[in-house]
Design a protein around this motif. Structure first.
Motif, PDB file in Angstrom:
ATOM      1  N   PRO A  36      34.253   5.434  12.232  1.00  0.00           N
ATOM      2  CA  PRO A  36      33.096   4.767  11.610  1.00  0.00           C
ATOM      3  C   PRO A  36      33.005   3.289  11.978  1.00  0.00           C
ATOM      4  O   PRO A  36      31.914   2.720  12.008  1.00  0.00           O
ATOM      5  CB  PRO A  36      33.332   4.957  10.105  1.00  0.00           C
ATOM      6  N   ASP A  37      34.157   2.648  12.262  1.00  0.00           N
ATOM      7  CA  ASP A  37      34.136   1.232  12.631  1.00  0.00           C
ATOM      8  C   ASP A  37      33.725   1.031  14.091  1.00  0.00           C
ATOM      9  O   ASP A  37      33.248  -0.041  14.459  1.00  0.00           O
ATOM     10  CB  ASP A  37      35.516   0.608  12.390  1.00  0.00           C
ATOM     11  N   ASP A  38      33.957   2.059  14.931  1.00  0.00           N
ATOM     12  CA  ASP A  38      33.630   1.951  16.364  1.00  0.00           C
ATOM     13  C   ASP A  38      33.144   3.316  16.848  1.00  0.00           C
ATOM     14  O   ASP A  38      33.898   4.090  17.459  1.00  0.00           O
ATOM     15  CB  ASP A  38      34.861   1.503  17.159  1.00  0.00           C
ATOM     16  N   PRO A  39      31.877   3.663  16.566  1.00  0.00           N
ATOM     17  CA  PRO A  39      31.377   5.001  16.928  1.00  0.00           C
ATOM     18  C   PRO A  39      31.479   5.304  18.414  1.00  0.00           C
ATOM     19  O   PRO A  39      31.613   6.463  18.801  1.00  0.00           O
ATOM     20  CB  PRO A  39      29.912   4.966  16.466  1.00  0.00           C
ATOM     21  N   GLU A  40      31.401   4.287  19.275  1.00  0.00           N
ATOM     22  CA  GLU A  40      31.460   4.508  20.712  1.00  0.00           C
ATOM     23  C   GLU A  40      32.891   4.526  21.243  1.00  0.00           C
ATOM     24  O   GLU A  40      33.105   4.854  22.412  1.00  0.00           O
ATOM     25  CB  GLU A  40      30.667   3.412  21.448  1.00  0.00           C
ATOM     26  N   GLY A  41      33.863   4.182  20.408  1.00  0.00           N
ATOM     27  CA  GLY A  41      35.241   4.117  20.851  1.00  0.00           C
ATOM     28  C   GLY A  41      35.927   5.472  20.831  1.00  0.00           C
ATOM     29  O   GLY A  41      35.312   6.511  20.576  1.00  0.00           O
ATOM     30  N   PRO A  42      37.233   5.481  21.086  1.00  0.00           N
ATOM     31  CA  PRO A  42      37.978   6.749  21.091  1.00  0.00           C
ATOM     32  C   PRO A  42      38.018   7.366  19.700  1.00  0.00           C
ATOM     33  O   PRO A  42      38.006   6.653  18.689  1.00  0.00           O
ATOM     34  CB  PRO A  42      39.376   6.333  21.566  1.00  0.00           C
ATOM     35  N   PRO A  43      38.076   8.695  19.615  1.00  0.00           N
ATOM     36  CA  PRO A  43      38.077   9.350  18.302  1.00  0.00           C
ATOM     37  C   PRO A  43      39.410   9.127  17.592  1.00  0.00           C
ATOM     38  O   PRO A  43      40.454   8.920  18.234  1.00  0.00           O
ATOM     39  CB  PRO A  43      37.871  10.832  18.644  1.00  0.00           C
TER      40      PRO A  43
END
Length: 549
Positions: free
Chosen positions: A271-278
């Motif tokens: 939720p803090d970095d939607p485009e980042g790694p899961p």
């Protein structure tokens, strides 16, 4: 269901889409070739135009020189006599009248010679089509034609696919035998041959359903026929719940848009970095969650016209009359054995129907087979020329079984052995890796057969034919010719005992040499043990340790 069983999902919409894609690729390839030919012909025409222009300029220059020389002559005669002038004038008037009566046909517009910029653009386009160096200091141009040809060869679409696509492109309909040919071509592809298939419905109309069940039909008979049975009102209610996402082309039903256990697992997002790694679990694996439709997702979905009430009713009736209600379908049901005809309750959810179905089928899952691969690529000429058994084994490893090992067939070709070709030695350059083993094939055709479907050739342990034949006969009776023919016919080793004895005597380092020379020098027959050792060595057998020297 296909995913649960590990087989291939076969549906006519996807078959048609694949056929159209294949035809588009073929059309682009042929168009590129045609464009290249046109540009090449234009280049040849430009050469002719330039040559004609140079010749015209040369003739004009010669004419101008001749006119200048004639005008400069000192003895130029006076003007012609008046009578001659009048006659010439009359002839001129007569000629003008003739010209007025029959004007000459208009000359076609003269083709223009290319400018340097146009020539450069034409050559650049030809270079783009065929590939090659783009110029000094520039990167190589990938040939469009070569690339399309490679893609088309790799796709290798059946003729039925191209025929159906061309029919659709010309405004025709794919019906009747053409549909049967499409299905036959699809189930003959290596992935279906290797894994089996689940056929997702058949098109209504004049499709010959009998090709799926008749023993003499070109398609292998179906193992099971599964019918999802429900009322027309239930089918109509289901169609009304369908909604289309116009951006992705995906179709959703009512339950698809509600959270719950029926939703598939997807990777969670941070939720803090939607485009980042899961995010990950404690063991390092990616965290999986149930899919939920994002906010506002339903607002962009639309209902298809074919799912609206009147059209949906007509669609249900057409499918019933064309398939389930047809005489062919009734004949199939009447002829089907009880265990091969399964009926599911269409009022249940898809998950419930699938669970019920898998409990009735006599198998739980077919293995998902990873197709074999070449150890050396077909275009790797250097690698194939230097190929050995050791380099084939060193070509990689299997993540489960570890380093590749030679198959139980050893250096012999499994396809030749299975197809009655005899015991034929394989070639390292034609090696294939499959299921953690390396198989050596003896020809390109046998390698292709193995790559398309290895199962028939490895389903049973290797059993080389046992050929042990002795040919006897008097001198000059033809026994050697017969023995050689038999060895070639059955792939067995030809052993010429006279030649083997002569070779043993000539090789003084072999321990049989001295005993043979002593026996023959004394006019005696060679000892039986010596003959056995010579024959054993010819057959590749090591002599017994207790054999006297």
């Amino acid at each position: 269901m296909a995913g649960k069983l590990g087989v291939v999902h076969v549906g006519f919409p996807q078959i048609i889409a694949d056929a159209l894609s294949a035809e588009d690729l073929r059309s682009r390839m042929e168009g590129a070739k045609s464009e290249h030919q046109r540009l090449e012909a234009k280049g040849e025409k430009q050469v002719e135009l330039k040559a004609a222009a140079e010749e015209k300029a040369r003739l004009a220059a010669e004419a101008a020189e001749a006119a200048a020389a004639a005008a400069a002559e000192a003895g130029e005669e006076e003007a012609a006599e008046e009578g001659g002038e009048e006659e010439a004038a009359a002839e001129g008037e007569e000629g003008e009248a003739k010209e007025e009566e029959a004007p000459p046909p208009p000359t076609p517009p003269e083709e223009k010679i290319e400018t340097e910029e146009q020539t450069a653009a034409r050559l650049a386009r030809m270079l783009e089509l065929v590939g090659g160096p783009a110029g000094e200091g520039e990167e190589d141009v990938v040939g469009v034609i070569t690339t399309l040809e490679a893609e088309f060869a790799a796709l290798n679409p059946p003729a039925a696919y191209l025929e159906a696509a061309q029919c659709l492109r010309s405004g025709g309909a794919v019906v009747g035998k053409m549909l049967s040919d499409l299905l036959q071509a699809r189930v003959a592809m290596p992935d279906v041959v290797l894994r089996g298939y689940v056929l997702d419905g058949v098109p209504p109309g004049d499709f010959d359903i009998g090709v799926l069940t008749r023993a003499e039909a070109p398609l292998p008979p179906l193992s099971f026929i599964i019918e999802v049975r429900g009322s027309n009102e239930q089918a109509l209610a289901s169609l009304k719940r369908f909604r289309l996402d116009t951006e992705s082309g995906l179709l959703y039903s009512g339950p698809d848009l509600t959270p719950g256990e029926h939703q598939p697992l997807v990777e969670a997002t941070n939720p803090d970095d939607p485009e980042g790694p899961p995010p990950t679990e404690e063991d390092g694996t990616v965290k999986m969650v149930r899919w939920e439709p994002p906010a506002g997702f339903e607002e962009k979905l639309v209902q298809r016209a074919c799912d609206q009430s009147n059209l949906a009713r007509a669609r249900i009736k057409a499918e019933w009359d064309g398939v389930v209600g047809s005489d062919e379908w009734k004949a199939i049901i009447a002829a089907a054995l009880p265990h091969s005809m399964l009926v599911l309750d269409g009022t249940q959810t898809p998950d419930a129907m699938l669970t019920s179905l898998l409990g009735q089928l006599p198998f739980f899952r077919y293995p998902i087979v990873i197709p074999p691969e070449r150890c050396f690529a077909a275009d790797d000429e250097a690698g194939r020329e230097a190929a050995t058994v050791e380099t084939a084994l060193a070509a990689g490893s299997d993540e489960r079984t570890g380093p590749f090992r030679l198959s139980p067939w050893g250096e012999w070709c499994p396809v030749a052995l299975h197809s009655g070709g005899g015991v034929v030695q394989g070639k390292p350059a034609l090696a294939a890796r499959y299921a953690g083993r390396v198989f050596l094939l003896s020809s390109e055709e046998r390698l292709e057969a193995f790559l398309s479907n290895p199962c028939p050739y490895v389903s049973r342990a290797p059993a080389p034919p046992t050929v042990r034949v002795m040919v006897l006969g008097p001198h000059a009776s033809g026994k050697t010719a017969v023995a050689k023919h038999l060895s070639e016919k059955y792939g067995a080793k030809h052993v010429d005992m006279v030649g083997e004895l002569e070779g043993a005597m000539a090789d003084t380092e072999r321990r049989e040499s001295a005993r043979l020379a002593a026996a023959l020098g004394a006019g005696e027959q060679p000892p039986a043990q010596v003959l056995t050792d010579v024959l054993g060595r010819a057959l590749g057998l090591e002599p017994r340790p207790d054999t006297p020297a």
